[in-house]
Design a protein around this motif. Structure first.
Motif, PDB file in Angstrom:
ATOM      1  N   ARG A 159       0.837  -1.184   0.000  1.00 48.34           N
ATOM      2  CA  ARG A 159       0.000   0.000   0.000  1.00 48.34           C
ATOM      3  C   ARG A 159       0.877   1.241   0.000  1.00 48.34           C
ATOM      4  N   ARG A 200      -0.143   9.131  -2.144  1.00 54.17           N
ATOM      5  CA  ARG A 200      -1.440   9.101  -2.826  1.00 54.17           C
ATOM      6  C   ARG A 200      -1.993  10.515  -2.989  1.00 54.17           C
ATOM      7  N   CYS A 215      -9.842   1.822  -9.342  1.00 51.59           N
ATOM      8  CA  CYS A 215      -9.370   2.317  -8.055  1.00 51.59           C
ATOM      9  C   CYS A 215      -8.278   3.356  -8.296  1.00 51.59           C
ATOM     10  N   CYS A 247      -5.876   4.300  -6.483  1.00 50.23           N
ATOM     11  CA  CYS A 247      -4.566   4.042  -5.877  1.00 50.23           C
ATOM     12  C   CYS A 247      -3.590   3.450  -6.882  1.00 50.23           C
ATOM     13  N   CYS A 272      -6.465  -3.384  -1.562  1.00 43.77           N
ATOM     14  CA  CYS A 272      -5.634  -2.202  -1.301  1.00 43.77           C
ATOM     15  C   CYS A 272      -6.132  -1.361  -0.123  1.00 43.77           C
ATOM     16  N   SER A 306      -8.211   1.066   0.064  1.00 45.31           N
ATOM     17  CA  SER A 306      -8.329   2.505  -0.202  1.00 45.31           C
ATOM     18  C   SER A 306      -9.614   3.058   0.396  1.00 45.31           C
ATOM     19  N   TRP A 323      -8.272  11.740  -0.461  1.00 45.35           N
ATOM     20  CA  TRP A 323      -7.962  10.543   0.333  1.00 45.35           C
ATOM     21  C   TRP A 323      -8.311  10.753   1.791  1.00 45.35           C
TER      22      TRP A 323
END
Length: 111
Positions: free
Chosen positions: A3, A9, A54, A56, A96, A98, A109
């Motif tokens: 991650r 991110r 996604c 990410c 993940c 997220s 985020w």
């Protein structure tokens, strides 16, 4: 897959273009979802689901139901500039993991 840290991110999210909204005919999303785009499946004027990759970078396909009588459900809207907002947040509990919002086309985020 490891991650990515939250600061990374957020940095990438600030540099990526705003997400766009695309509407497709039918009650199913296309098999391949375009990058930086939320896709709504609309059949006979009724929105069924919204899909996206996604943000990410893991490549996971995300599909959220937008039918009013279903729970959980999401709302999709656009502002006067055509920027898309998705409500509530998306939180992946597996993979993940997220957790993010889409606001005015940008990924926000969660900590």
């Amino acid at each position: 897959m490891t991650r990515k840290p939250l600061w990374w991110r957020r940095f990438v999210a600030a540099l990526t273009p705003r997400r766009k909204l695309k509407i497709v005919d039918g009650d199913m999303l296309p098999k391949k979802l375009p990058p930086w785009t939320l896709v709504i499946a609309r059949d006979d004027g009724e929105d069924w689901s919204v899909g996206m990759r996604c943000p990410c970078g893991c490549g996971q396909r995300l599909e959220m139901v937008v039918l009013k009588e279903v729970k959980p459900r999401w709302d999709v809207s656009t502002d006067t500039h055509g920027h898309v907002t998705l409500h509530p947040s998306v939180w992946l509990r597996e993979g993940c993991r997220s957790h993010f919002w889409i606001r005015s086309g940008k990924v926000i985020w969660c900590d």
